[in-house]
Scaffold this active site. Structure first.
Site, mmCIF file in Angstrom:
data_model
loop_
_atom_site.group_PDB
_atom_site.id
_atom_site.type_symbol
_atom_site.label_atom_id
_atom_site.label_comp_id
_atom_site.label_asym_id
_atom_site.label_seq_id
_atom_site.Cartn_x
_atom_site.Cartn_y
_atom_site.Cartn_z
ATOM 1 N N LYS A 34 1.043 -1.197 0.200
ATOM 2 C CA LYS A 34 -0.396 -0.412 0.175
ATOM 3 C C LYS A 34 0.806 1.186 0.071
ATOM 4 O O LYS A 34 0.555 2.168 0.888
ATOM 5 C CB LYS A 34 -1.165 -0.055 1.318
ATOM 6 C CG LYS A 34 -2.074 -1.451 1.276
ATOM 7 C CD LYS A 34 -2.972 -0.785 2.523
ATOM 8 C CE LYS A 34 -4.132 -2.084 2.066
ATOM 9 N NZ LYS A 34 -3.479 -3.514 2.498
ATOM 10 N N ARG A 35 1.738 1.595 -0.927
ATOM 11 C CA ARG A 35 2.449 2.446 -1.189
ATOM 12 C C ARG A 35 2.065 3.241 -2.077
ATOM 13 O O ARG A 35 1.221 3.722 -2.575
ATOM 14 C CB ARG A 35 3.766 1.849 -1.719
ATOM 15 C CG ARG A 35 4.381 1.173 -0.439
ATOM 16 C CD ARG A 35 5.303 1.336 0.461
ATOM 17 N NE ARG A 35 6.138 0.982 1.017
ATOM 18 C CZ ARG A 35 5.882 -0.217 1.527
ATOM 19 N NH1 ARG A 35 5.072 0.052 2.495
ATOM 20 N NH2 ARG A 35 7.070 -0.889 2.505
#
Length: 272
Positions: A96-97
């Site tokens: 979830k960058r």
């Protein structure tokens, strides 16, 4: 792995199951704590037991990063083990960058160059320039958060603008200007039910990564009814319901049995 290869593997295995490796050292069987690397020992056993029944693995980075260097080493060893022993498996780094361009470029280099992982989950909140660095790698995938399975998704993702368009719909529409169904997927939680019908009107051909089956209570049948397309178009994840199904020395065998049950359900749906 390209879209056609992914679809062919789904057809071959009659499965679109992804096993989530959300490995918590506090939840693994006690006998593994004697191992030099308990996390990797657990993952290796789970992978060996479930590989015949799934087409993907999704290690959640938070569970590894929380252990510092040892956790990151276990993560790297897990990825290498899958690639060397089960090269047909699609690997998803659930990270979830999403940050400004230069930072996103470093994240992309980590997962796509250093680790050679197939895909990474990305948060779209900062917009196009936070996502495009991940899209410059041929054969790699961005999996963009669209409509998640948690209760907090109502706080932002389901809010409507003055035209009645919900935020997750805006994400789906806008992001199609950045990529296509050959290098972008979307996260859509299994608990969102009929929303899959609306999503397919916007992205009919994209793959959807669907968490929330099993412990979170999502319905596989409902997801498939409204979300499946001509190339399946679904990667359905189950984590806790499989990897923590048993805490004895038989944990891997039981995990394999649970994965086989899900695969059998999927095969039945695919053959309808």
């Amino acid at each position: 792995m390209n879209k056609q290869q992914l679809f062919e593997n789904i057809q071959k295995k009659k499965s679109f199951l992804c096993v989530g490796l959300d490995t918590d050292i506090k939840k693994i069987p006690e006998h593994l704590l004697k191992e030099e690397d308990p996390i990797f020992a657990f993952n290796k056993a789970i992978i060996d037991a479930t590989a015949p029944y799934c087409i993907a693995y999704k290690p959640n980075l938070a569970f590894y990063e929380s252990m510092g260097v040892k956790g990151w080493i276990a993560f790297e060893k897990t990825v290498s083990y899958i690639k060397e022993n089960y090269p047909d498996q699609f690997i998803i780094a659930d990270a979830k960058r999403g940050d400004i361009g230069n930072t996103s470029a470093m994240y992309a280099r980590t997962f796509f160059e250093e680790l050679d992982i197939d895909s990474v989950t990305v948060a779209p909140y900062m917009g196009e320039d936070s996502v495009t660095p991940f899209l410059s790698y041929e054969g790699k995938w961005v999996i963009l958060l669209a409509l998640t399975s948690n209760k907090g998704s109502h706080d932002f993702q389901l809010t409507e603008d003055t035209n009645g368009e919900r935020l997750f719909e805006k994400v789906l529409r806008k992001s199609q200007e950045w990529a296509n169904d050959e290098n972008m997927m979307y996260v859509v939680g299994a608990t969102q039910g009929r929303a899959f019908e609306d999503i397919r009107k916007i992205v009919p051909n994209h793959f959807l990564l669907v968490p929330g089956i099993g412990a979170q209570g999502g319905s596989l049948e409902e997801v498939c009814k409204y979300g499946m397309n001509s190339t399946c178009g679904l990667i359905v994840n189950s984590s806790r319901a499989i990897i923590y199904a048993d805490k004895t020395e038989n944990f891997a065998t039981v995990a394999g049995q649970e994965a086989q049950k899900v695969q059998a359900q999927m095969e039945k749906i695919m053959c309808q």
